[in-house]
Design a protein around this motif. Structure first.
Motif, short mmCIF file in Angstrom:
data_model
loop_
_atom_site.label_atom_id
_atom_site.label_comp_id
_atom_site.label_asym_id
_atom_site.label_seq_id
_atom_site.Cartn_x
_atom_site.Cartn_y
_atom_site.Cartn_z
N LEU A 1 0.86 -1.19 0.00
CA LEU A 1 -0.04 -0.17 0.03
C LEU A 1 1.02 1.49 -0.09
O LEU A 1 0.48 2.12 -0.63
N LEU A 2 1.91 1.27 0.54
CA LEU A 2 2.87 2.32 0.57
C LEU A 2 4.33 1.72 0.21
O LEU A 2 4.67 0.63 0.59
N ASN A 3 4.91 2.34 -0.68
CA ASN A 3 6.28 1.84 -1.29
C ASN A 3 7.33 3.10 -0.80
O ASN A 3 7.08 4.20 -1.42
N SER A 4 8.28 2.65 0.14
CA SER A 4 9.26 3.56 0.38
C SER A 4 10.56 2.74 0.70
O SER A 4 10.59 1.82 1.00
N GLN A 5 11.78 3.77 0.54
CA GLN A 5 13.00 3.01 0.87
C GLN A 5 13.76 4.13 1.74
O GLN A 5 13.93 5.15 1.25
N GLU A 6 14.29 3.82 2.66
CA GLU A 6 14.93 4.65 3.77
C GLU A 6 16.33 4.10 4.60
O GLU A 6 16.27 3.10 4.35
N ALA A 7 17.02 5.01 4.81
CA ALA A 7 18.09 4.72 5.73
C ALA A 7 18.33 5.93 6.67
O ALA A 7 18.22 7.04 6.45
N LEU A 8 19.05 5.48 7.79
CA LEU A 8 19.34 5.96 8.98
C LEU A 8 20.53 5.55 9.33
O LEU A 8 20.85 4.48 9.63
N MET B 1 0.66 -4.59 3.54
CA MET B 1 2.19 -3.94 3.55
C MET B 1 2.87 -4.99 3.93
O MET B 1 2.69 -5.68 4.81
N ASN B 2 4.43 -4.96 3.46
CA ASN B 2 5.49 -5.71 3.81
C ASN B 2 6.60 -4.51 4.14
O ASN B 2 6.99 -3.64 3.55
N VAL B 3 7.21 -4.76 5.50
CA VAL B 3 8.31 -3.69 5.97
C VAL B 3 9.46 -4.79 6.29
O VAL B 3 9.13 -5.74 7.06
N LEU C 1 9.47 7.31 12.00
CA LEU C 1 8.05 6.96 12.06
C LEU C 1 7.55 5.69 11.62
O LEU C 1 6.55 5.31 12.03
N ILE C 2 8.54 4.93 10.81
CA ILE C 2 8.03 3.73 10.45
C ILE C 2 8.16 2.66 11.51
O ILE C 2 7.45 1.71 11.66
N SER C 3 8.83 3.11 12.77
CA SER C 3 8.76 2.23 13.85
C SER C 3 7.26 2.03 14.32
O SER C 3 6.77 1.15 14.93
N ILE C 4 6.74 3.45 14.15
CA ILE C 4 5.35 3.46 14.68
C ILE C 4 4.69 2.78 13.56
O ILE C 4 3.54 2.04 14.03
N LEU C 5 4.65 2.83 12.52
CA LEU C 5 3.82 2.03 11.37
C LEU C 5 3.85 0.64 11.42
O LEU C 5 2.98 0.07 11.37
N LEU C 6 5.07 0.26 12.20
CA LEU C 6 5.29 -1.16 12.10
C LEU C 6 4.20 -1.73 13.02
O LEU C 6 3.64 -2.79 13.06
#
Length: 233
Positions: free
Chosen positions: A154-161, A182-184, A220-225
């Motif tokens: 549903l959401l497609n993104s690539q992130e690095a930290l 979604m898959n994360v 924020l992806i930690s919340i999305l998870l």
């Protein structure tokens, strides 16, 4: 010593027999608001309660969930710091079907500098970024973390930290959450924190990698998870 021995016995039994638990699966802001269904865990998992506090600048979100948790994650509080953001996470486990884990303990928000430094970066368009800044680590965060997040569906993104982390996050190595929508996939890799000179970014590193002015969707992806778990109930 007796609690350690008990855990080792449980671990040995899970490994030898492939026994799988059934665990409650729920999401809320505290145990009383945690409602959901049940799930059958993989053989190397226990029933775990996780409390995650994510702070971005002055905004803070406190979430609690119960789910199947890998045995290596049990009772291993940890934290991640990057410029303008902090994640603290506590995990507790129990080892019988449909048990209720004890309240997870968060690590202290220790702001005392420990003399170690890590490179920092944030990108919301790739799973790679080179250090373009430096931060001093605090408390027990003595590792330099590189975290990637790949989201598809549903959401497609690539992130690095990049930032400072406790070793417990490094030990996770890889996590994945899958739902209908979604898959994360998250990966964690670490190096030891160093002195200021050793980790100073080069001019080449500074070119084209920084998104430090953005609010960190990688955090924020930690919340999305946590909310993705709802998609399986």
């Amino acid at each position: 010593m007796s609690s350690l021995l008990g855990f080792l016995c449980v671990l040995s039994a899970f490994t030898a027999t492939g026994y799988s638990l059934t665990c409650k699966q729920c999401l809320g802001q505290d145990p009383s608001s945690c409602v959901g269904t049940t799930e059958t865990c993989p053989a190397d998992h226990a029933c775990g309660a996780v409390r995650s506090v994510t702070k971005i600048n002055e905004s803070e979100m406190d979430l609690y969930f119960i789910s199947c948790v890998a045995l290596k994650e049990c009772n291993s509080p940890g934290s991640i710091s990057a410029p303008g953001r902090k994640i603290r996470r506590g995990t507790s486990c129990c080892y019988t079907s449909n048990c209720v884990p004890p309240a997870p303990q968060l690590p202290a928000d220790d702001k005392e500098a420990n003399g170690l430094f890590c490179g920092t970066c944030l990108t919301e368009t790739s799973t790679d970024c080179s250090p373009d800044g430096i931060m001093e680590c605090t408390g027990k965060e003595d590792m330099c973390l590189f975290q990637t997040t790949l989201t598809t569906g549903l959401l497609n993104s690539q992130e690095a930290l990049r930032g400072c982390s406790t070793k417990s996050y490094c030990n996770l190595a890889k996590q994945s959450v899958k739902s209908v929508q979604m898959n994360v996939e998250l990966t964690y890799s670490c190096t030891l924190g160093g002195n200021l000179t050793a980790i100073a970014p080069t001019d080449q590193d500074n070119a084209g990698n920084s998104h430090s002015g953005h609010h960190p969707s990688a955090t924020l992806i930690s919340i999305l998870l946590l909310f993705l778990l709802c998609g399986k109930w």
